[in-house]
Every structure is written in structure tokens, then in C-alpha cells.
Motif scaffolding. Structure first.
Motif, short mmCIF file in Angstrom:
data_model
loop_
_atom_site.label_atom_id
_atom_site.label_comp_id
_atom_site.label_asym_id
_atom_site.label_seq_id
_atom_site.Cartn_x
_atom_site.Cartn_y
_atom_site.Cartn_z
N PHE A 144 0.86 -1.18 0.00
CA PHE A 144 0.00 0.00 0.00
C PHE A 144 0.89 1.23 0.00
CE2 PHE A 144 -2.63 3.34 1.79
CZ PHE A 144 -3.82 3.17 1.08
N CYS B 121 3.38 2.52 2.99
CA CYS B 121 3.52 1.59 4.11
C CYS B 121 4.86 0.86 4.02
CB CYS B 121 2.37 0.57 4.12
SG CYS B 121 2.40 -0.51 5.59
N HIS C 62 -3.96 -2.78 5.76
CA HIS C 62 -4.30 -2.42 4.39
C HIS C 62 -4.97 -3.57 3.64
CE1 HIS C 62 -1.06 0.72 5.18
NE2 HIS C 62 -2.21 1.37 5.07
N LYS D 232 -8.50 -2.93 1.78
CA LYS D 232 -8.77 -3.30 0.39
C LYS D 232 -10.09 -4.06 0.26
CE LYS D 232 -7.93 -6.43 -3.22
NZ LYS D 232 -8.19 -7.87 -3.39
#
Length: 440
Positions: free
Chosen positions: A355, A358, A391, A395
Motif C-alpha cells: 500500500f 507503508c 491495508h 482493500k
């Protein structure tokens, strides 16, 4: 419930405006911080100029203190803080003017600038610093500070006059343990030592802490099933607290006796680290200064070739990364004793959560089918990538959408329709230009 799916068009438009406004505000803040650094650097130069004209015997030290006290009094800040800021600003403005200019233009943040300056602090040659700064700025324009740290460290190695092996041998002499006193009857125990050993120590403590926490949970569930009202109170310690208690056990008793299981499982846990070693670094010759590509610890810190070779020789098995000789892209990952080949390939390719921004290490991440397996997505590296749990959930439970393009490039689309491109990080390997003959 999936986040933001019920938002109205006007609410999404407001969100888009807020994102754009914050983006502009951040650029303005970066520019203003650069302007402040410029003024602080000028104040430092003025103090030195005054001292030089007056031929002060202390080399300008008292003049700098006086100027810092003047600025600090006006800003209601400690003069020591101002003096430190003046020193940092002068270092940035004088030694890395391109980085300062990029921050002033809002292209990079103050955090990016600090990382670049820290990584290149030991580059004494002006030409090397300029080349390093130009490449580092290009990276900073597309990466978050937590990802940039490892990239600029790796980049700075190319311009070092001394090899990492030479510098590591010198740095090892500084290894030590010391105590910093704190309030409320507490103290910090700190250690400086070879990164491989420190990371290994931390990993073993973490594994032990998670094992203790898991066993405590199982005991609590068993007691609840048995209805034992007189059962011992549940251990509510966090992982950080368990790590600290286990370290005290290990240092004071030589083993985690205060926490070990009946079967002695904690004592059997071994430290684990991941090292990427270019094939050239495994050779006996360390190479000329400035040309050695060092090994890398967990994709974060450079490691000298001598230590890397020692670990490679002692390892029971290690993964082989096949990379493109020019682009450096990961082509395949295999092992002398193959297992979980696809997972190893993805950990080697992605290195961290994919991501944007990150930096959670890939070994701590989940594997995600970018095109869901439930709807026909294949289980191949071109449809898989590593996401941290945060993340991964984002998603699947929000309008964030990801598509994998050629070469492992991920295209993220935000709820407001913005598109963010995340490239797989460059692997720690040796590459060649078209004009250079391959040694293989």
C-alpha cells in the motif's frame, strides 16, 4: 459493512476537496520549514562573520550562543534548541542545497530532507553529494519517509569512500551497553551492537512473547470450559511487556525460566533474521572502495560482507534470487530444499506492504489475491502481493481498489477516484548497463 459505500456524491466531493486542501497545506508547510531553515542558516553565518571580524579567540562559539539566545528569547524557545536548529539548518543549506531547494518547492517534506541528509552525512566529496542528492530527491518524490530510509541508505553506499566492511569493523569498537535513568523508579537499558545480532535478539524475544501470550490464552479458554472459579487470574501483559520481562529473565538467569512452558518450548526458540546477499558479496574479495554492493539486513540496514558470508556459511538453507542483470527485477526464487516457492518470490519482490507509503516488512504481511480467487483470480505472482493486515482489510472493506500491472506495479484507486502507483522496491542486487559485459 463496507466503508464509504453509502456516502453521497456531495460527501465524496467534500472528501476529495479535503484531500486536495491537505495536500496543498502540506506543501506549504514544507516550503515554510525550508524558509525557516534558510533564515537559521543565515543567522549562523552572521554569527561566524561577526566573530571573524572581531577576531574572537573562541572561533565564534560565544557569538553563535548569543545569536541563538536572541532568537530563542524572541520565539520563547531554549537557546540550546535554536543553536541545534541552526547547526542542522546550516548542514542542510550548505551541504545539500538541492535537497533544501526541493523542500522549498514543496516537492518533498522536511522528514524526507532529514533522512536524505542523515544518509549522506559522511559524504565529503561535493560531486558525490550532488549526485547522491539528485537521486535521493527523485526517490523522495514518490516514496514515504519510512520507505525512503532504507532506499537512501542503500543509495549512499554507492558513494562511500570506505567499504561497509571497513566501516563496520571500526563501528564494532563502539559496541556497548548503558543505562539511562527515568522517572518513577524506571530506567532504560540500551545496547549498541552489530545489527544482525540486535535484530536476532529482538526477533527471539518477540517469538517467545507471542508463544507466552498464546499459551496464556489457551489456558484461559480451558479454565473457562472447565468452569474453574479458582483458576489463576488471566495474564494481561502486552507483547512489549512480555518482551521486557523475558529479556530480564534471560539476562539475569541465563534462560527464560520465569516464563518457560512445561515442555521447555521457549528455550528451544531460535533467533531469526533475513539477509539479502549479492553473489559478489559472497566472494572472498571485498572489492574496491565505493564499488562493493553490501549485503542487507531485512531490507533495512546495510551489512558488511564478512558478517554476511559468516551467516551464509552457517545457514542450513538459503533462498536464491534470480534477478535481471540490467533492470534488477526479481525473475525467480528457488531454494536447495524448495518449499513455499511462491511466498518466497513475493517476499523477495515486494519486501514490504505494497500500500502506498507503508513500510511493514513483507514477512509480517498477508498475501492477497488482487483479483479475488473467489471470482476466478489465479494464484500466481502476477495476481498476488503482500499487504499488512491493516491495508488488507482496507482493500476488502472499503472502496479502495487495486490492480496489478506488468512488473509487479500496483495501481491503487482511492474512494475519491485518485490513482496512486506503487512500484516494487529495487532489490539489493548488482545490475549492469548495456555497455558493460555480464560476468556470467
Amino acid at each position: 459493512m463496507t466503508a464509504l459505500l453509502d456516502a453521497t456524491d456531495s460527501q465524496m466531493a467534500m472528501l476529495a476537496d479535503l484531500v486536495a486542501g491537505l495536500e496543498a497545506a502540506e506543501k506549504t508547510l514544507s516550503s515554510m520549514q525550508a524558509a525557516r531553515d534558510g533564515l537559521l542558516a543565515m543567522a549562523g553565518r552572521l554569527a561566524v562573520e561577526i566573530a571573524r571580524d572581531a577576531r574572537d579567540p573562541d572561533g565564534g562559539d560565544m557569538a553563535i550562543r548569543s545569536v541563538a539566545a536572541e532568537i530563542g528569547a524572541a520565539q520563547r524557545v531554549s537557546d540550546r534548541t535554536i543553536e541545534r536548529r541552526m547547526s542542522d539548518a546550516s548542514w542542510l543549506v550548505d551541504r545539500f542545497p538541492a535537497v533544501w531547494a526541493a523542500q522549498g518547492q514543496g516537492r518533498i517534506s522536511a522528514a524526507h530532507s532529514r533522512l536524505i541528509v542523515d544518509a549522506g552525512a559522511h559524504l565529503d566529496d561535493k560531486t558525490d553529494r550532488e549526485r547522491f542528492a539528485a537521486e535521493a530527491i527523485a526517490l523522495a518524490e514518490s516514496e514515504s519517509p519510512n520507505r525512503l530510509r532504507r532506499l537512501v541508505r542503500r543509495l549512499a553506499e554507492r558513494f562511500q569512500e570506505r567499504t561497509i566492511t571497513e566501516r563496520h569493523r571500526t563501528a564494532r569498537r563502539q559496541r556497548r551497553v548503558w543505562i539511562t535513568e527515568l522517572d518513577d523508579g524506571m530506567a532504560d537499558l540500551r545496547m549498541r551492537g552489530p545489527a544482525a545480532l540486535v535484530h536476532g535478539m529482538y526477533d527471539r524475544l518477540s517469538q517467545m512473547a507471542h508463544a507466552v501470550q498464546k499459551e496464556n490464552t489457551q489456558r484461559a479458554k480451558a479454565a473457562a470450559r472447565d468452569g474453574g472459579a479458582d483458576a489463576a487470574p488471566r495474564d494481561e501483559r502486552t507483547i512489549d511487556q512480555l518482551r521486557a520481562d523475558l529479556l530480564a529473565d534471560l539476562v539475569l538467569t541465563g534462560s527464560p525460566s520465569g516464563h518457560d512452558t512445561a515442555d521447555g518450548l521457549l528455550g528451544a526458540i531460535q533467533a531469526r533474521i533475513e539477509i539479502t546477499v549479492p553473489a559478489f558479496a559472497l566472494m572472498t574479495d571485498d572489492g574496491a572502495a565505493g564499488t562493493e554492493t553490501p549485503a542487507e539486513l531485512d531490507g533495512v540496514a546495510p551489512m558488511d560482507a564478512e558478517t554476511a558470508r559468516r551467516f551464509a556459511c552457517a545457514a542450513s538453507g538459503w533462498n536464491r534470487l534470480l534477478t535481471h542483470p540490467i533492470s534488477g527485477a526479481v525473475l525467480a526464487v528457488d531454494r536447495y530444499r524448495p518449499s513455499e516457492e511462491l511466498r518466497r518470490h513475493l517476499r523477495a519482490r515486494d519486501q514490504h506492504c505494497r500500500f502506498p507509503g507503508c513500510g511493514i516488512a513483507a514477512r509480517k504481511c498477508d498475501l492477497d489475491h488482487n483479483h479475488d480467487a473467489a471470482t476466478g483470480g489465479p494464484t500466481v505472482h502476477t495476481n498476488l502481493s503482500t499487504f499488512c493486515r491493516r491495508h488488507h482489510m482496507l482493500k476488502h472493506h472499503s472502496p479502495w481498489h487495486v490492480t496489478q500491472r506488468k512488473g509487479g506495479v500496483l495501481e491503487w484507486t482511492s474512494p475519491t477516484g485518485r490513482v496512486y502507483i506503487d512500484h516494487p522496491p529495487p532489490p539489493n542486487t548488482v545490475v549492469f548497463t548495456d555497455s558493460e559485459p555480464s560476468p556470467f
